[in-house]
Design an enzyme around this catalytic site. Structure first.
Site, PDB file in Angstrom:
ATOM      1  N   ASN A   7      15.837 -26.785   1.648  1.00 47.52           N
ATOM      2  CA  ASN A   7      15.111 -27.535   0.636  1.00 47.52           C
ATOM      3  C   ASN A   7      16.150 -28.140  -0.298  1.00 47.52           C
ATOM      4  O   ASN A   7      16.757 -27.442  -1.108  1.00 47.52           O
ATOM      5  CB  ASN A   7      14.160 -26.609  -0.137  1.00 47.52           C
ATOM      6  CG  ASN A   7      13.376 -27.343  -1.215  1.00 47.52           C
ATOM      7  OD1 ASN A   7      13.869 -28.284  -1.831  1.00 47.52           O
ATOM      8  ND2 ASN A   7      12.154 -26.909  -1.464  1.00 47.52           N
ATOM      9  N   GLU A  34      11.520 -31.322   0.498  1.00 45.55           N
ATOM     10  CA  GLU A  34      11.564 -31.941  -0.834  1.00 45.55           C
ATOM     11  C   GLU A  34      12.546 -33.102  -0.884  1.00 45.55           C
ATOM     12  O   GLU A  34      13.443 -33.160  -1.722  1.00 45.55           O
ATOM     13  CB  GLU A  34      11.877 -30.900  -1.916  1.00 45.55           C
ATOM     14  CG  GLU A  34      10.662 -30.076  -2.310  1.00 45.55           C
ATOM     15  CD  GLU A  34      10.756 -29.520  -3.718  1.00 45.55           C
ATOM     16  OE1 GLU A  34      10.244 -30.188  -4.642  1.00 45.55           O
ATOM     17  OE2 GLU A  34      11.325 -28.425  -3.887  1.00 45.55           O
ATOM     18  N   ASP A 145      10.745 -24.204   3.788  1.00 43.00           N
ATOM     19  CA  ASP A 145      10.489 -23.523   2.528  1.00 43.00           C
ATOM     20  C   ASP A 145       9.050 -23.046   2.579  1.00 43.00           C
ATOM     21  O   ASP A 145       8.118 -23.826   2.425  1.00 43.00           O
ATOM     22  CB  ASP A 145      10.719 -24.490   1.370  1.00 43.00           C
ATOM     23  CG  ASP A 145      10.390 -23.883   0.012  1.00 43.00           C
ATOM     24  OD1 ASP A 145       9.981 -22.701  -0.033  1.00 43.00           O
ATOM     25  OD2 ASP A 145      10.524 -24.602  -0.997  1.00 43.00           O
ATOM     26  N   ASN A 147       7.722 -20.827   0.502  1.00 44.82           N
ATOM     27  CA  ASN A 147       7.223 -20.405  -0.805  1.00 44.82           C
ATOM     28  C   ASN A 147       6.515 -19.054  -0.719  1.00 44.82           C
ATOM     29  O   ASN A 147       5.523 -18.810  -1.407  1.00 44.82           O
ATOM     30  CB  ASN A 147       6.314 -21.480  -1.412  1.00 44.82           C
ATOM     31  CG  ASN A 147       7.093 -22.507  -2.212  1.00 44.82           C
ATOM     32  OD1 ASN A 147       7.903 -22.163  -3.066  1.00 44.82           O
ATOM     33  ND2 ASN A 147       6.876 -23.781  -1.918  1.00 44.82           N
ATOM     34  N   ASP A 216      12.820 -19.050   2.060  1.00 43.20           N
ATOM     35  CA  ASP A 216      13.117 -20.027   3.110  1.00 43.20           C
ATOM     36  C   ASP A 216      13.352 -19.262   4.405  1.00 43.20           C
ATOM     37  O   ASP A 216      14.157 -18.324   4.435  1.00 43.20           O
ATOM     38  CB  ASP A 216      14.344 -20.850   2.741  1.00 43.20           C
ATOM     39  CG  ASP A 216      14.166 -21.570   1.413  1.00 43.20           C
ATOM     40  OD1 ASP A 216      13.702 -22.718   1.422  1.00 43.20           O
ATOM     41  OD2 ASP A 216      14.475 -20.960   0.362  1.00 43.20           O
ATOM     42  N   ASP A 245      18.140 -25.806  -5.976  1.00 44.25           N
ATOM     43  CA  ASP A 245      17.895 -24.407  -6.313  1.00 44.25           C
ATOM     44  C   ASP A 245      17.743 -23.533  -5.068  1.00 44.25           C
ATOM     45  O   ASP A 245      17.633 -22.309  -5.170  1.00 44.25           O
ATOM     46  CB  ASP A 245      16.685 -24.250  -7.239  1.00 44.25           C
ATOM     47  CG  ASP A 245      15.477 -25.069  -6.818  1.00 44.25           C
ATOM     48  OD1 ASP A 245      15.572 -25.862  -5.854  1.00 44.25           O
ATOM     49  OD2 ASP A 245      14.414 -24.926  -7.456  1.00 44.25           O
ATOM     50  N   HIS A 246      17.760 -24.156  -3.878  1.00 44.14           N
ATOM     51  CA  HIS A 246      17.695 -23.432  -2.609  1.00 44.14           C
ATOM     52  C   HIS A 246      19.036 -23.494  -1.890  1.00 44.14           C
ATOM     53  O   HIS A 246      19.804 -24.453  -2.057  1.00 44.14           O
ATOM     54  CB  HIS A 246      16.650 -24.050  -1.669  1.00 44.14           C
ATOM     55  CG  HIS A 246      15.249 -23.952  -2.164  1.00 44.14           C
ATOM     56  ND1 HIS A 246      14.324 -23.087  -1.619  1.00 44.14           N
ATOM     57  CD2 HIS A 246      14.590 -24.634  -3.137  1.00 44.14           C
ATOM     58  CE1 HIS A 246      13.165 -23.236  -2.228  1.00 44.14           C
ATOM     59  NE2 HIS A 246      13.302 -24.166  -3.164  1.00 44.14           N
TER      60      HIS A 246
END
Length: 257
Positions: A7, A34, A145, A147, A216, A245-246
């Site tokens: 991501n 994303e 991802d 989530n 992930d 942030d991933h």
């Protein structure tokens, strides 16, 4: 074959990071989430110059998914035929006989809200569709991802996160349904260091304190899981300036490219 998922949290911003990482890590197949850009703005020339074919489905500002592969990508499908959705969250393609499904699964925002209900419906429809996909494509990888942090090992502070979004029992039950289809969590095929995560909040020095979640994942069908020789998470890109942030997750298969 090395399959990876990342991501990037804005491909426009993170393109230099991605190109450097492709050159360093040399994955054969990459699933991106994303993108946050429309298709006409996808950096096809730069990706192709790096040695990759690309299939993508983007939209302005939010969401967006892509498949990158050193080999040609065939049978590309965007979305889930069982779930009408304007959000660009799912793209599938076949690379060297392996069906790769790239998913950016909904966040859900907060347990009990409308977006949470959408997330659970989206996950249920994905599982329904994958049931038939696995019949058509026994060699399948579901990457992205999710989530969802599947269990307590995947949360830096389980007590603090108890019953919160990303770790709630209905979300974890949805993850287990993928496992019940015969998919295998490639990361858990191997001994892994404790407190290994793929996402850290930008706030409160989350990465520096390793206060993260493993959300992930690369799930493999049984034939691919039998050929999986290694799996892990590459923290290096998260250490860069203005990172996603991933961090990328990856799995290596002992199959011909």
């Amino acid at each position: 074959m090395k399959i990876a998922s990342w991501n990037v949290n804005s491909l426009k911003v993170r393109l230099p990071h991605l190109l450097d990482w492709l050159a360093e890590a040399q994955p054969d197949v990459v699933c991106l989430q994303e993108l946050k850009l429309e298709d006409q703005n996808f950096p096809r020339a730069e990706i192709e110059a790096a040695g990759y074919h690309a299939a993508f489905a983007g939209q302005k500002t939010y969401n967006g998914v892509a498949l990158l592969a050193k080999a040609p990508i065939g049978e590309v499908t965007v979305g889930n035929p069982l779930f009408a959705d304007e959000q660009k969250r799912l793209i599938s393609g076949t690379v060297d006989g392996i069906r790769v499904v790239c998913a950016y699964m909904p966040n859900g925002q907060e347990v009990g809200c409308d977006k949470y209900d959408y997330k659970l419906r989206w996950l249920a429809a994905l599982a329904d569709w994958l049931s038939s996909e696995l019949q058509a494509y026994p060699r399948l990888a579901l990457c992205g991802d999710y989530n969802i942090a599947p269990d307590e090992r995947d949360v830096h502070d389980p007590q603090r996160w108890q019953d919160c979004i990303l770790v709630s029992e209905p979300e974890r039950a949805a993850f287990r349904r993928f496992i019940d289809l015969g998919l295998v969590d490639s990361f858990r095929l191997f001994a892994q260091p404790e407190k290994t995560f793929s996402w850290w909040d930008y706030r409160m020095l989350g990465f520096q304190k390793n206060q993260g979640l493993r959300i992930d994942h690369i799930l493999l069908s049984a034939p691919l899981a039998a050929q999986c020789s290694a799996a892990g998470i590459d923290r290096a890109p998260r250490k860069r300036e203005r990172p996603s942030d991933h961090a990328p997750v990856w799995a290596s298969l002992t199959v011909a490219n």
